[in-house]
Scaffold this motif. Structure first.
Motif, PDB file in Angstrom:
ATOM      1  N   ILE A 116      15.321  44.982  23.723  1.00 15.20           N
ATOM      2  CA  ILE A 116      16.602  45.601  23.409  1.00 15.20           C
ATOM      3  C   ILE A 116      17.247  44.782  22.296  1.00 15.20           C
ATOM      4  CG2 ILE A 116      18.927  46.133  24.227  1.00 15.20           C
ATOM      5  CD1 ILE A 116      16.903  47.994  25.378  1.00 15.20           C
TER       6      ILE A 116
ATOM      7  N   ASP B 227      17.055  50.309  21.611  1.00 11.49           N
ATOM      8  CA  ASP B 227      15.729  49.847  22.028  1.00 11.49           C
ATOM      9  C   ASP B 227      14.764  49.843  20.851  1.00 11.49           C
ATOM     10  OD1 ASP B 227      14.871  52.475  21.654  1.00 11.49           O
ATOM     11  OD2 ASP B 227      14.930  52.973  23.791  1.00 11.49           O
ATOM     12  N   SER B 228      13.490  49.586  21.128  1.00 13.93           N
ATOM     13  CA  SER B 228      12.507  49.435  20.052  1.00 13.93           C
ATOM     14  C   SER B 228      12.197  50.741  19.341  1.00 13.93           C
ATOM     15  CB  SER B 228      11.212  48.833  20.615  1.00 13.93           C
ATOM     16  OG  SER B 228      10.740  49.597  21.711  1.00 13.93           O
TER      17      SER B 228
ATOM     18  N   ARG C 114       9.554  46.967  24.167  1.00 10.26           N
ATOM     19  CA  ARG C 114      10.186  46.504  25.402  1.00 10.26           C
ATOM     20  C   ARG C 114      11.365  45.568  25.156  1.00 10.26           C
ATOM     21  NH1 ARG C 114       4.789  46.643  26.807  1.00 10.26           N
ATOM     22  NH2 ARG C 114       4.514  44.429  26.438  1.00 10.26           N
TER      23      ARG C 114
ATOM     24  N   TRP D 123      18.350  43.517  31.096  1.00 16.17           N
ATOM     25  CA  TRP D 123      17.567  43.556  29.853  1.00 16.17           C
ATOM     26  C   TRP D 123      17.091  42.142  29.545  1.00 16.17           C
ATOM     27  CZ3 TRP D 123      22.002  46.746  27.260  1.00 16.17           C
ATOM     28  CH2 TRP D 123      21.914  48.073  27.720  1.00 16.17           C
TER      29      TRP D 123
ATOM     30  N   ARG E 137      21.388  52.605  23.513  1.00 16.77           N
ATOM     31  CA  ARG E 137      21.418  52.209  24.919  1.00 16.77           C
ATOM     32  C   ARG E 137      22.821  51.843  25.407  1.00 16.77           C
ATOM     33  NH1 ARG E 137      16.263  51.097  26.824  1.00 16.77           N
ATOM     34  NH2 ARG E 137      17.332  51.057  28.849  1.00 16.77           N
TER      35      ARG E 137
END
Length: 232
Positions: A77, A100-101, A75, A138, A106
């Motif tokens: 960034i 992201d993870s 969750r 974010w 993104r």
């Protein structure tokens, strides 16, 4: 100077002269316009921080040390930022890449922000990256920079911020209060994607929602952790 010293030493000496001039100018403006008393110890600490920053990037005898790109927690960034100038002082430019993870792209940005010195470009780019993350909602953000100066400012909330960036710094501190925020250092050679963006010419600002074609091999290399960083 070039005849008496190696290119590495000459570069560090030139930076030392420019940094001293800038620190005197900065302390003078704070006294005149902000009513802040001069703090020689802080100015000296700032000087050595900037010199260490330049020293870590100088040319010289190097060795290879491998390391892996760390994905952010679930969750989160992660944004990798890089800033620089085309002179001292020169045109400020900054770039940032968000993932992201799961390593999914993104977005990324490129921005030109007036003129100044390299450490100002690094800090201004970092501010820009945080502002964009807040605009996009974010709230879990991990910022990674190859500038030890930027990392120290954000970790320790140092007051040694350039005078003309102080207004933005105060705003950024308020924004950080609403974020789950992590900052870490990465070597320049591990910051390949953001570093590649700095070579892309733009007019003022550009945002990419999709991966630009020129960035694909660098993102793939990041994901595969095929990095080699040059250190002294």
């Amino acid at each position: 100077m070039a005849r008496n010293f190696s290119p590495q030493v000459s570069s560090v000496w030139r930076l030392a002269v420019v940094t001293v001039i800038w620190l005197v100018w900065d302390q003078r403006n704070k006294c005149l316009f902000d009513g802040v008393s001069a703090h020689p110890s802080r100015a000296l600490a700032h000087f050595w921080a900037l010199m260490r920053e330049a020293d870590s990037c100088r040319l010289g005898c190097m060795k290879n040390s491998a390391f892996n790109l760390s994905p952010p927690p679930l969750r989160f960034i992660k944004v990798n930022v890089d800033g620089g100038t085309d002179g001292a002082p020169g045109r400020l430019s900054g770039r940032g890449v968000y993932r992201d993870s799961f390593g999914v792209f993104r977005g990324c940005f490129a921005v030109d922000q007036g003129s100044g010195f390299a450490f100002e470009a690094e800090l201004a780019t970092t501010f820009f990256a945080i502002e964009i993350a807040c605009e996009k909602g974010w709230s879990n953000l991990w910022l990674e920079s190859d500038s030890t100066y930027v990392v120290n400012v954000l970790k320790n909330h140092q007051s040694l911020v350039p005078w003309r960036l102080l207004g933005r710094w105060h705003r950024i501190r308020r924004l950080l209060g609403d974020l789950h925020f992590v900052v870490s250092h990465i070597f320049r050679k591990g910051n390949a994607s953001a570093d590649r963006l700095t070579r892309e010419p733009i007019d003022y600002f550009e945002w990419w929602n999709q991966v630009p074609a020129f960035l694909v091999p660098f993102l793939n290399r990041d994901w595969l952790s095929e990095f080699y960083c040059f250190t002294l």
